[in-house]
Enzyme design. Structure first.
Site, short mmCIF file in Angstrom:
data_model
loop_
_atom_site.label_atom_id
_atom_site.label_comp_id
_atom_site.label_asym_id
_atom_site.label_seq_id
_atom_site.Cartn_x
_atom_site.Cartn_y
_atom_site.Cartn_z
N ARG A 91 44.19 31.04 46.08
CA ARG A 91 43.34 30.08 45.39
C ARG A 91 43.44 30.04 43.75
O ARG A 91 43.75 31.00 43.40
CB ARG A 91 41.20 30.49 44.79
CG ARG A 91 40.17 29.96 44.75
CD ARG A 91 39.12 30.32 44.61
NE ARG A 91 37.70 29.43 44.44
CZ ARG A 91 37.87 30.03 42.89
NH1 ARG A 91 37.83 30.83 42.36
NH2 ARG A 91 36.88 29.43 42.96
N HIS A 117 29.74 38.56 36.51
CA HIS A 117 29.99 39.07 34.67
C HIS A 117 28.99 37.93 34.56
O HIS A 117 28.77 37.08 35.69
CB HIS A 117 31.50 38.66 33.92
CG HIS A 117 31.94 37.91 34.39
ND1 HIS A 117 32.74 37.32 35.87
CD2 HIS A 117 32.22 36.58 33.89
CE1 HIS A 117 32.99 36.58 35.55
NE2 HIS A 117 33.67 35.44 34.61
N HIS A 123 28.41 35.19 37.67
CA HIS A 123 29.07 34.36 38.83
C HIS A 123 29.79 35.78 38.80
O HIS A 123 30.38 36.09 38.17
CB HIS A 123 29.26 33.57 37.91
CG HIS A 123 30.29 33.61 36.99
ND1 HIS A 123 29.89 33.73 35.59
CD2 HIS A 123 31.60 33.01 36.28
CE1 HIS A 123 30.36 33.19 34.93
NE2 HIS A 123 32.05 32.87 35.20
N ASP A 182 30.03 34.78 30.98
CA ASP A 182 30.82 34.34 29.96
C ASP A 182 30.40 34.27 28.58
O ASP A 182 28.74 34.61 28.09
CB ASP A 182 30.78 32.85 30.30
CG ASP A 182 31.72 33.04 31.27
OD1 ASP A 182 32.46 34.08 32.11
OD2 ASP A 182 31.95 31.29 31.90
C1 LIG Z 1 37.29 33.89 25.19
C2 LIG Z 1 36.98 34.44 25.93
C3 LIG Z 1 36.30 34.64 26.98
C4 LIG Z 1 36.50 36.06 27.81
C5 LIG Z 1 37.15 36.91 26.72
C6 LIG Z 1 37.88 36.05 26.16
O1 LIG Z 1 39.02 36.06 25.99
C7 LIG Z 1 39.05 34.99 27.06
C8 LIG Z 1 38.52 35.31 29.03
C9 LIG Z 1 36.88 35.56 28.98
C10 LIG Z 1 36.95 36.07 30.52
C11 LIG Z 1 37.04 35.04 31.51
C12 LIG Z 1 37.25 36.57 32.17
C13 LIG Z 1 35.53 37.06 32.25
C14 LIG Z 1 35.64 37.73 31.57
C15 LIG Z 1 34.27 38.79 30.57
C16 LIG Z 1 36.92 38.24 30.49
O2 LIG Z 1 36.97 39.48 30.74
O3 LIG Z 1 37.30 37.40 30.21
C17 LIG Z 1 35.66 36.68 29.77
C18 LIG Z 1 35.19 36.74 28.54
C19 LIG Z 1 33.72 37.03 28.30
O4 LIG Z 1 33.27 35.45 28.37
O5 LIG Z 1 33.19 37.11 27.17
O1 LIG Z 2 37.65 31.41 39.35
C1 LIG Z 2 36.55 31.34 39.33
O2 LIG Z 2 35.90 30.60 40.38
C2 LIG Z 2 35.27 31.89 38.18
C3 LIG Z 2 36.29 31.75 36.73
C4 LIG Z 2 35.59 33.17 35.87
O3 LIG Z 2 35.08 33.15 35.90
C5 LIG Z 2 36.00 33.08 33.97
O4 LIG Z 2 37.23 32.34 34.26
O5 LIG Z 2 35.50 33.15 33.95
FE LIG Z 3 33.75 33.35 34.36
#
Ligand SMILES: C=C1C[C@]23C[C@@]1(O)CC[C@H]2[C@@]12CCC[C@@](C)(C(=O)O1)[C@H]2[C@@H]3C(=O)O
Ligand SMILES: O=C(O)CCC(=O)C(=O)O
Ligand SMILES: [Fe+2]
Length: 369
Positions: free
Chosen positions: A284, A217, A274, A219
């Site tokens: 981890r 994905h 990533h 961010d």
């Molecule tokens: C602010 C945010 C970005 C995120 C969704 C969230 O509400 C909190 C978690 C974030 C995260 C982390 C893992 C990958 C991701 C795509 C997800 O599902 O939750 C990201 C979200 C994002 O950056 O779009």
């Molecule tokens: O665990 C990790 O190293 C990455 C986590 C991550 O990509 C995320 O929280 O958006």
């Molecule tokens: Fe991420």
């Protein structure tokens, strides 16, 4: 004019998350349950680079940048352009604080499942204990447990955001929404910036080759600061090199460019794709600080990086709207706000590692809308 400030939690009220999986207890598994076994893909390989070859002299790990280096801004600009990710050392966050966060995270995740479920994230909420939001886009489960935690790295995120923007020739005066407000003692704060602190826990896995810690994905953020403790698992997608492991370095923090920085930079800085691999023997923990602008502020390609030869590639979007788009369209979200096809092939191919979405991987083929 003042707009009503929304918060990140508001986003999910209109995009509730109904996962087809329950919060799992993965601590004592001897065998990988079928629901966690990801189908092998011919095009992709979990642990090996694929498809491309590296030229001699190419760096095979993201750059490590000393934030006390007077040349840090230039180095950051280069890293953002070529990788979309880098690590920082001498960042000012005390090692003791990183240790404390790691300890607190591990203590939280070692609570009995019933205790953790008391803090379960509701379908329309942003914070709490649960499976990663993106799980709903995959039919197989990720060994990933998520708790939202408290904000800890605002100062570093601000500093890094200014450095990244400065490397594009964008100064504090050029960013209206970051202007110093009456209550911030004249500091150049990113006014009302929003952030989410997320703790990710990856248990050991009896069959790591067939499982996924966190699927590929990008961010949605401006940038993400990631503390990955001492256990490797994070991989980034690098043009010409495939999946590259980001090696943990003592006290180091990984800085990912997110989709909003990609938009703000008009595509000059890719948001890095990533993913996280799991392993057989070591659990981890990672702590992600997902940093963005105030949720109601419109983010668009900055005028300093738009010109006749480089038209704006994306329309203006708030983080609030974009998180909603991401919640609905996942890795097609950037395409949803795209105005025209990127001219630089790097961006067209930047997100080509989503092998499990059962759809056309070419972002450019998706209609704006
Ligand atoms: C602010 C945010 C970005 C995120 C969704 C969230 O509400 C909190 C978690 C974030 C995260 C982390 C893992 C990958 C991701 C795509 C997800 O599902 O939750 C990201 C979200 C994002 O950056 O779009
Ligand atoms: O665990 C990790 O190293 C990455 C986590 C991550 O990509 C995320 O929280 O958006
Ligand atoms: Fe991420």
């Amino acid at each position: 004019m003042h707009t009503m400030l929304s918060s990140i939690s508001d986003v999910y009220k209109s995009h509730p998350l109904f996962l087809h999986h329950k919060n799992p207890d993965l601590h004592s598994l001897q065998e990988l349950p079928d629901s966690y076994a990801w189908a092998p893909s011919l095009e992709d390989s979990h642990h090996h680079h694929h498809g491309h070859t590296l030229s001699p002299g190419d760096d095979v790990v993201p750059p490590v940048i000393d934030l006390e280096d007077p040349n840090a801004c230039v180095l950051i600009g280069h890293a953002c352009k070529t990788w979309g990710v880098f690590q920082v050392v001498n960042h000012g966050v005390p090692g003791r604080l990183l240790d404390d966060v790691e300890f607190a995270g591990k203590s939280l995740f070692s609570l009995p499942p019933q205790q953790k479920l008391k803090a379960a994230r509701s379908p329309d909420g942003a914070a709490g204990y649960g499976i990663a939001r993106i799980s709903s886009f995959f039919s197989k489960l990720m060994c990933d447990v998520v708790v939202e935690y408290e904000e800890a790295m605002k100062a570093l995120a601000e500093k890094l955001t200014w450095l990244v923007l400065a490397s594009l020739g964008i100064s504090k005066q050029d960013i209206q929404w970051a202007a110093a407000g009456p209550n911030n003692n004249g500091q150049d704060n990113l006014k009302d910036a929003s952030a989410v602190l997320q703790l990710n826990f990856y248990p050991t896995c009896p069959d790591p080759e067939r499982a996924m810690g966190l699927a590929a994905h990008t961010d949605s953020t401006l940038l993400t600061i990631l503390y990955q403790s001492a256990i490797s698992g994070l991989q980034v997608s690098k043009e010409g090199a495939g999946w590259v492991t980001v090696p943990p370095i003592p006290g180091g923090l990984v800085i990912n460019m997110g989709d909003l920085m990609h938009i703000l930079s008009n595509g000059l800085y890719p948001s890095v794709t990533h993913r996280v691999m799991v392993n057989r023997t070591q659990q981890r923990l990672s702590v992600a600080y997902l940093y963005g602008p105030p949720t109601s502020v419109l983010i668009s390609p900055h005028p300093k990086v738009v010109g006749p030869s480089r038209p704006a590639l994306y329309r203006a979007v708030t983080w609030h709207e974009y998180l909603g788009t991401k919640a609905k369209h996942f890795n097609k979200a950037l395409s949803c706000v795209q105005l025209c096809a990127p001219q630089n092939a790097m961006f067209a191919e930047g997100n080509d590692n989503h092998k499990n979405d059962n759809s056309n991987n070419n972002n450019n083929s998706v209609q704006v809308g």
